[in-house]
Scaffold this motif. Structure first.
Motif, mmCIF file in Angstrom:
data_model
loop_
_atom_site.group_PDB
_atom_site.id
_atom_site.type_symbol
_atom_site.label_atom_id
_atom_site.label_comp_id
_atom_site.label_asym_id
_atom_site.label_seq_id
_atom_site.Cartn_x
_atom_site.Cartn_y
_atom_site.Cartn_z
ATOM 1 N N PRO A 36 47.331 -48.435 -16.719
ATOM 2 C CA PRO A 36 48.177 -49.630 -16.630
ATOM 3 C C PRO A 36 49.159 -49.654 -17.806
ATOM 4 O O PRO A 36 48.774 -49.369 -18.940
ATOM 5 C CB PRO A 36 47.183 -50.794 -16.748
ATOM 6 C CG PRO A 36 45.823 -50.194 -16.623
ATOM 7 C CD PRO A 36 45.928 -48.756 -16.994
ATOM 8 N N ARG A 37 50.404 -49.865 -17.513
ATOM 9 C CA ARG A 37 51.392 -50.068 -18.584
ATOM 10 C C ARG A 37 52.468 -51.016 -18.068
ATOM 11 O O ARG A 37 52.649 -51.132 -16.845
ATOM 12 C CB ARG A 37 51.986 -48.739 -19.068
ATOM 13 C CG ARG A 37 52.736 -47.915 -18.049
ATOM 14 C CD ARG A 37 53.310 -46.654 -18.688
ATOM 15 N NE ARG A 37 52.323 -45.626 -18.940
ATOM 16 C CZ ARG A 37 52.005 -44.646 -18.090
ATOM 17 N NH1 ARG A 37 52.607 -44.576 -16.926
ATOM 18 N NH2 ARG A 37 51.105 -43.746 -18.386
ATOM 19 N N PRO A 38 53.162 -51.716 -18.993
ATOM 20 C CA PRO A 38 54.182 -52.652 -18.523
ATOM 21 C C PRO A 38 55.245 -51.915 -17.705
ATOM 22 O O PRO A 38 55.613 -50.784 -18.043
ATOM 23 C CB PRO A 38 54.789 -53.205 -19.822
ATOM 24 C CG PRO A 38 53.790 -52.896 -20.895
ATOM 25 C CD PRO A 38 53.056 -51.673 -20.459
ATOM 26 N N GLN A 39 55.693 -52.526 -16.614
ATOM 27 C CA GLN A 39 56.701 -51.909 -15.740
ATOM 28 C C GLN A 39 57.862 -52.894 -15.590
ATOM 29 O O GLN A 39 58.148 -53.368 -14.487
ATOM 30 C CB GLN A 39 56.098 -51.583 -14.358
ATOM 31 C CG GLN A 39 54.905 -50.660 -14.363
ATOM 32 C CD GLN A 39 55.282 -49.203 -14.622
ATOM 33 O OE1 GLN A 39 56.459 -48.832 -14.658
ATOM 34 N NE2 GLN A 39 54.277 -48.353 -14.813
ATOM 35 N N PRO A 40 58.566 -53.217 -16.706
ATOM 36 C CA PRO A 40 59.587 -54.268 -16.622
ATOM 37 C C PRO A 40 60.692 -53.938 -15.629
ATOM 38 O O PRO A 40 61.171 -54.842 -14.931
ATOM 39 C CB PRO A 40 60.126 -54.359 -18.056
ATOM 40 C CG PRO A 40 59.672 -53.114 -18.752
ATOM 41 C CD PRO A 40 58.447 -52.639 -18.053
ATOM 42 N N ASP A 41 61.087 -52.653 -15.521
ATOM 43 C CA ASP A 41 62.175 -52.309 -14.601
ATOM 44 C C ASP A 41 61.759 -52.590 -13.161
ATOM 45 O O ASP A 41 62.521 -53.178 -12.377
ATOM 46 C CB ASP A 41 62.568 -50.832 -14.743
ATOM 47 C CG ASP A 41 63.189 -50.558 -16.102
ATOM 48 O OD1 ASP A 41 63.499 -51.539 -16.811
ATOM 49 O OD2 ASP A 41 63.338 -49.380 -16.461
ATOM 50 N N LEU A 42 60.514 -52.161 -12.816
ATOM 51 C CA LEU A 42 60.042 -52.367 -11.440
ATOM 52 C C LEU A 42 59.841 -53.859 -11.170
ATOM 53 O O LEU A 42 60.232 -54.360 -10.108
ATOM 54 C CB LEU A 42 58.733 -51.609 -11.218
ATOM 55 C CG LEU A 42 58.865 -50.079 -11.137
ATOM 56 C CD1 LEU A 42 57.498 -49.438 -10.968
ATOM 57 C CD2 LEU A 42 59.762 -49.694 -9.969
ATOM 58 N N GLU A 43 59.237 -54.553 -12.142
ATOM 59 C CA GLU A 43 58.996 -55.978 -11.921
ATOM 60 C C GLU A 43 60.323 -56.728 -11.783
ATOM 61 O O GLU A 43 60.447 -57.647 -10.976
ATOM 62 C CB GLU A 43 58.091 -56.536 -13.020
ATOM 63 C CG GLU A 43 56.638 -56.153 -12.710
ATOM 64 C CD GLU A 43 55.665 -56.284 -13.889
ATOM 65 O OE1 GLU A 43 54.470 -56.106 -13.632
ATOM 66 O OE2 GLU A 43 56.097 -56.546 -15.027
ATOM 67 N N GLY A 44 61.329 -56.269 -12.518
ATOM 68 C CA GLY A 44 62.668 -56.861 -12.409
ATOM 69 C C GLY A 44 63.267 -56.678 -11.012
ATOM 70 O O GLY A 44 64.130 -57.453 -10.588
ATOM 71 N N LEU A 45 62.805 -55.644 -10.301
ATOM 72 C CA LEU A 45 63.284 -55.410 -8.930
ATOM 73 C C LEU A 45 62.399 -56.106 -7.898
ATOM 74 O O LEU A 45 62.553 -55.900 -6.690
ATOM 75 C CB LEU A 45 63.302 -53.899 -8.644
ATOM 76 C CG LEU A 45 64.396 -53.093 -9.357
ATOM 77 C CD1 LEU A 45 64.099 -51.587 -9.291
ATOM 78 C CD2 LEU A 45 65.756 -53.387 -8.727
#
Ligand code: NAP
Length: 295
Positions: A36-45
């Motif tokens: 698990p790691r933060p996925q800000p780009d994916l979450e932003g989409l």
């Protein structure tokens, strides 16, 4: 916005970019990565993150996998909390990892017992192709599931070819990786010869670009070989894994592959020297150091 909910398992170099393109194309995407790691780009989409592959299977209709190797696909499909644990009849799994053709046929048969179709859809085109959604994709499977997979694959790639029954996509990918072995070694030797001959290597690459030696590797990877710097890309360790698959297939089919065998040996040396994570263009290190250049 598509009404097909898509799952994505494996957010590495390729998978993260491919999942992002699915979200950009309007598919509702639920994704998972082992670490698990933060996925800000994916979450932003708008991508939703899930805790396990089985949770992804429960939340979606079509599940795309892009993990490293055959045992990893096995683990994601059939391990504890794997896809099979959350699957229901009528679902489709699209495996974009590069793995063994014979294991693929076995996975397809096991998924069929729970009413789930598997399409093998390994990709070519590098991390650039994954980011730009221009991947070349080779599909193996029955016609209906391949056609069902096509809109998903078209969101991630440009040239999508149904090449035959289950496992055929992986066999075509093995052919692709064998051809790449020769292409990278050939360009590495050419660049080293140009350096040793005191030529202006950038000018040489430009001049050759219009002739018969032109290739994707020459255009996109000769600069790294010249600079002796090999950012990713495509890891040496992953190409070595693919050559293992290709050499196993060659043994089964009684084919002899001398260049692939030589390349596999060079890649073993690179891996033991700590270059497993370099881009595959690091094959030039071997040719450079054998020619008295820093490698
Ligand atoms: P990568 O950056 O090394 O990522 C590998 C991914 O697989 C990570 O998400 C990793 O999760 C996951 N993984 C590995 N073992 C796993 C396991 N046992 N269970 C669950 N997840 C596991 O590799 P990549 O470059 O994206 O390549 C992925 C696939 O695409 C490979 O089959 C490769 O051969 C193929 N491919 C790559 C390229 C390229 O240019 N990179 C081009 C064409 C095809 P963690 O984060 O937890 O490690």
């Amino acid at each position: 916005m598509s009404d097909q909910a898509v799952g994505f398992l494996g957010l590495g170099t390729m998978g993260a970019a491919m999942a992002a393109n699915l979200a950009r194309a309007g598919f509702p995407v639920t994704a998972w990565n082992r670490t698990p790691r933060p996925q800000p780009d994916l979450e932003g989409l708008g991508v939703t993150m899930a805790a396990t592959p089985s949770a992804v299977a429960r939340a979606t209709d079509i599940i795309v996998i892009c993990v490293s190797d055959t045992p990893d696909v096995d683990a994601v499909l059939f391990g504890p909390d794997g896809v099979a644990a959350g699957a229901r009849p009528g679902q489709l799994v699209i495996d974009c990892s590069t793995i063994s053709p014979s294991a693929t046929r076995d996975f397809a048969a096991r998924l069929a017992t729970v009413g789930v179709d598997l399409v093998d859809a390994p990709v070519s085109g590098g991390s650039e192709g994954a980011q730009k959604a221009t991947l070349t994709i080779f599909c193996g499977g029955e016609k209906a599931p391949v056609e069902r997979a096509r809109p998903i694959l078209e969101a991630m790639g440009k040239t999508i070819t149904h090449v035959g029954p289950s496992g055929s996509g992986q066999a075509v990918k093995a052919v692709n990786q064998v051809i790449l072995a020769g292409a990278y070694l050939g360009v590495a030797e050419g660049i080293v010869l140009a350096l040793k001959a005191g030529l202006d290597v950038e000018q040489v690459v430009g001049a050759l670009g219009g002739g018969a030696a032109q290739s994707w590797v020459l255009a996109n990877r000769s600069g790294r070989m010249l600079d002796n710097d090999y950012p990713l890309g495509f890891k040496v360790a992953l190409h070595r894994k693919d050559l293992g698959i290709a050499l196993d297939l060659a043994r089964e089919m009684d084919a002899e592959l001398p260049v692939a065998t030589l390349t596999a040996g060079f890649e073993d040396d690179l891996i033991s020297d700590g270059h497993a994570e370099d881009d595959m263009s690091a094959l030039a290190r071997v040719i450079r150091s054998r020619s008295g250049l820093p490698g």
